[in-house]
Design a protein around this motif. Structure first.
Motif, PDB file in Angstrom:
ATOM      1  N   ALA A  88      -5.055  -1.527   7.209  1.00 55.97           N
ATOM      2  CA  ALA A  88      -3.961  -0.254   7.392  1.00 55.97           C
ATOM      3  C   ALA A  88      -4.558   0.413   8.902  1.00 55.97           C
ATOM      4  O   ALA A  88      -5.681   0.221   9.384  1.00 55.97           O
ATOM      5  CB  ALA A  88      -4.493   0.743   6.271  1.00 55.97           C
ATOM      6  N   ALA A 126      -6.541   1.798  -4.654  1.00 58.54           N
ATOM      7  CA  ALA A 126      -6.688   0.778  -3.612  1.00 58.54           C
ATOM      8  C   ALA A 126      -8.267   0.192  -3.387  1.00 58.54           C
ATOM      9  O   ALA A 126      -8.512  -0.892  -3.301  1.00 58.54           O
ATOM     10  CB  ALA A 126      -6.236   1.116  -2.126  1.00 58.54           C
ATOM     11  N   VAL A 176      -2.588   1.156  -4.585  1.00 55.85           N
ATOM     12  CA  VAL A 176      -1.916  -0.302  -4.420  1.00 55.85           C
ATOM     13  C   VAL A 176      -0.633  -0.431  -5.412  1.00 55.85           C
ATOM     14  O   VAL A 176      -0.792   0.088  -6.477  1.00 55.85           O
ATOM     15  CB  VAL A 176      -2.686  -1.400  -4.441  1.00 55.85           C
ATOM     16  CG1 VAL A 176      -3.281  -1.639  -5.744  1.00 55.85           C
ATOM     17  CG2 VAL A 176      -1.914  -2.533  -4.147  1.00 55.85           C
ATOM     18  N   LEU A 202       0.814  -1.346   0.117  1.00 57.97           N
ATOM     19  CA  LEU A 202      -0.159  -0.096   0.108  1.00 57.97           C
ATOM     20  C   LEU A 202       0.920   1.334   0.134  1.00 57.97           C
ATOM     21  O   LEU A 202       1.872   1.273   0.949  1.00 57.97           O
ATOM     22  CB  LEU A 202      -0.906   0.042   1.503  1.00 57.97           C
ATOM     23  CG  LEU A 202      -2.085   1.303   1.306  1.00 57.97           C
ATOM     24  CD1 LEU A 202      -3.162   0.779   0.134  1.00 57.97           C
ATOM     25  CD2 LEU A 202      -2.795   1.128   2.513  1.00 57.97           C
ATOM     26  N   THR A 225      -3.233   6.144  -0.919  1.00 55.59           N
ATOM     27  CA  THR A 225      -4.526   5.395  -1.467  1.00 55.59           C
ATOM     28  C   THR A 225      -4.441   4.524  -2.657  1.00 55.59           C
ATOM     29  O   THR A 225      -5.400   4.300  -3.300  1.00 55.59           O
ATOM     30  CB  THR A 225      -5.452   6.625  -1.827  1.00 55.59           C
ATOM     31  OG1 THR A 225      -4.882   7.500  -2.935  1.00 55.59           O
ATOM     32  CG2 THR A 225      -5.911   7.433  -0.608  1.00 55.59           C
ATOM     33  N   LEU A 231      -5.299  -4.693   1.908  1.00 54.93           N
ATOM     34  CA  LEU A 231      -4.295  -3.799   2.505  1.00 54.93           C
ATOM     35  C   LEU A 231      -4.935  -2.463   3.239  1.00 54.93           C
ATOM     36  O   LEU A 231      -4.760  -2.177   4.416  1.00 54.93           O
ATOM     37  CB  LEU A 231      -3.296  -3.176   1.419  1.00 54.93           C
ATOM     38  CG  LEU A 231      -2.362  -4.089   0.815  1.00 54.93           C
ATOM     39  CD1 LEU A 231      -1.664  -3.606  -0.091  1.00 54.93           C
ATOM     40  CD2 LEU A 231      -1.234  -4.559   1.997  1.00 54.93           C
ATOM     41  N   LEU A 232      -5.979  -1.831   2.814  1.00 58.15           N
ATOM     42  CA  LEU A 232      -6.513  -0.934   3.407  1.00 58.15           C
ATOM     43  C   LEU A 232      -7.494  -1.468   4.440  1.00 58.15           C
ATOM     44  O   LEU A 232      -7.645  -0.707   5.720  1.00 58.15           O
ATOM     45  CB  LEU A 232      -7.659  -0.268   2.475  1.00 58.15           C
ATOM     46  CG  LEU A 232      -7.422   0.879   1.507  1.00 58.15           C
ATOM     47  CD1 LEU A 232      -8.438   1.306   0.705  1.00 58.15           C
ATOM     48  CD2 LEU A 232      -6.807   2.040   2.164  1.00 58.15           C
ATOM     49  N   GLY A 243      -5.768  -4.251  -2.985  1.00 55.27           N
ATOM     50  CA  GLY A 243      -5.814  -2.895  -2.058  1.00 55.27           C
ATOM     51  C   GLY A 243      -6.833  -3.026  -1.076  1.00 55.27           C
ATOM     52  O   GLY A 243      -6.531  -2.239  -0.225  1.00 55.27           O
TER      53      GLY A 243
END
Length: 253
Positions: free
Chosen positions: A149, A136, A112, A107, A110, A145-146, A142
Motif C-alpha cells: 500500500a 488487515a 481486508v 484492501l 485498515t 496488501l498493506l 491484509g
C-alpha cells in the motif's frame, strides 16, 4: 431530495436500513432494524415497505431479508468482477490440489475485504467469508496488501488499534513495520496462528497491468510444519492471476 426535520434525506435513511444487516444476519425484524439504525419503528417500517416494493428487501412475516434485486445489481456492477473472473480458475486449481480454503481479498482502509472464497467445510477454522472483513494487521492477505500500500495507508494502519486475536497476532506498530518489510522482500506472508491458534494463513500479491498490487490470494490451512511447503503454490497461482489481469487490461484498454 425530500428531507426529514433533522435534515437527513430519505435516501440516507434507506441506506441506513440496508446497512443494518451484518455479515451474519440472515434476517432481521423491523424492531431490530429500528434499534440498529436509531430510527423510529414506524419510520423504519415505512422505509422497509418501500424497499420491499423495489426488491431491495424481502419480507416473510416478521422476517426481513436482503432482496435478490439488490444482490443482482451489486453483483452486476461490482468493480471486482473482472478480478474475480480472472482469479477463479487459479483458485479452483489451488483448492483442488491443496484441499483447504482459498480466498481473494482487497484492501479497504485498515481492513481486508474478501471478494471470493472457496472453502472446504470442516478442514480448518476460517473467520473470513465473501463480503466479510478482517483487520488487515491480523490477516495474511491484509498484511500482503498493506506491504504494498502507499505510505499514507501504512501509517494509517499503524496508528489504528490492533486487536490481538491470539498471542501471535501482530499488535504493535514496530512489529507491523518489520513484517511489512519482510513481506516486500520475500514476496509472501506466512502467518501461523495469527487469528486462530490452529490455523495458518498464507498469502501472495496479485498485480494489475501496471504492476501495482490490486489483491491478495490467500490460503488458510492447519497450523503445522507443512505450511511453508505450500507457499510456492500460492505464489504461482497469484502470478497466474496477475498475468491474466495484465492481458485482459491490455485487450480492453
Amino acid at each position: 431530495m425530500p428531507r426529514v426535520a433533522t435534515g437527513e434525506s430519505v435516501v440516507s435513511r434507506a441506506v441506513r436500513v440496508v446497512e443494518a444487516f451484518g455479515i451474519d444476519d440472515e434476517a432481521l425484524t423491523v424492531g431490530d432494524i429500528a434499534r440498529r439504525t436509531g430510527l423510529h419503528v414506524a419510520t423504519a417500517s415505512r422505509l422497509i415497505e418501500e424497499l420491499v416494493r423495489v426488491g431491495w428487501l424481502e419480507r416473510n412475516g416478521k422476517d426481513v431479508r436482503i432482496g435478490m434485486r439488490l444482490w443482482e445489481i451489486a453483483s452486476r456492477s461490482s468493480p471486482t468482477l473482472g478480478l474475480r473472473e480472472a482469479a477463479m480458475p487459479f483458485m479452483e486449481d489451488l483448492h483442488q490440489v491443496i484441499g483447504y480454503d482459498v480466498q481473494l481479498a482487497i484492501l479497504e482502509g485498515t481492513e481486508v475485504l474478501f471478494v471470493e472464497r472457496l472453502s472446504s467445510p470442516g478442514e480448518v477454522v476460517n473467520y473470513s467469508r465473501i463480503a466479510g472483513r478482517l483487520p488487515a494487521h491480523a490477516s495474511s492477505s491484509g498484511l500482503v496488501l498493506l506491504a504494498h500500500a502507499d505510505p499514507a495507508g501504512q501509517e494509517l494502519a499503524m496508528a489504528a488499534p490492533m486487536k490481538a486475536f491470539t498471542r501471535n497476532t501482530i499488535h504493535t506498530p514496530a512489529q507491523l513495520r518489520t513484517t511489512l518489510a519482510r513481506i516486500r522482500r520475500e514476496g509472501y506472508a506466512l502467518c501461523p496462528g495469527h487469528i486462530y491458534a490452529d490455523t495458518t494463513g498464507i498469502a501472495a500479491p496479485v498485480r494489475g497491468r501496471d504492476g501495482t498490487v490490486v489483491a491478495a490470494l490467500g490460503l488458510i490451512m492447519p497450523n503445522d510444519d507443512s505450511a511453508f511447503a505450500k507457499v510456492p503454490a500460492v505464489q504461482a497461482c497469484a502470478r497466474g492471476i496477475s498475468r491474466v489481469m495484465a492481458s485482459t487490461s491490455t485487450r480492453t484498454s
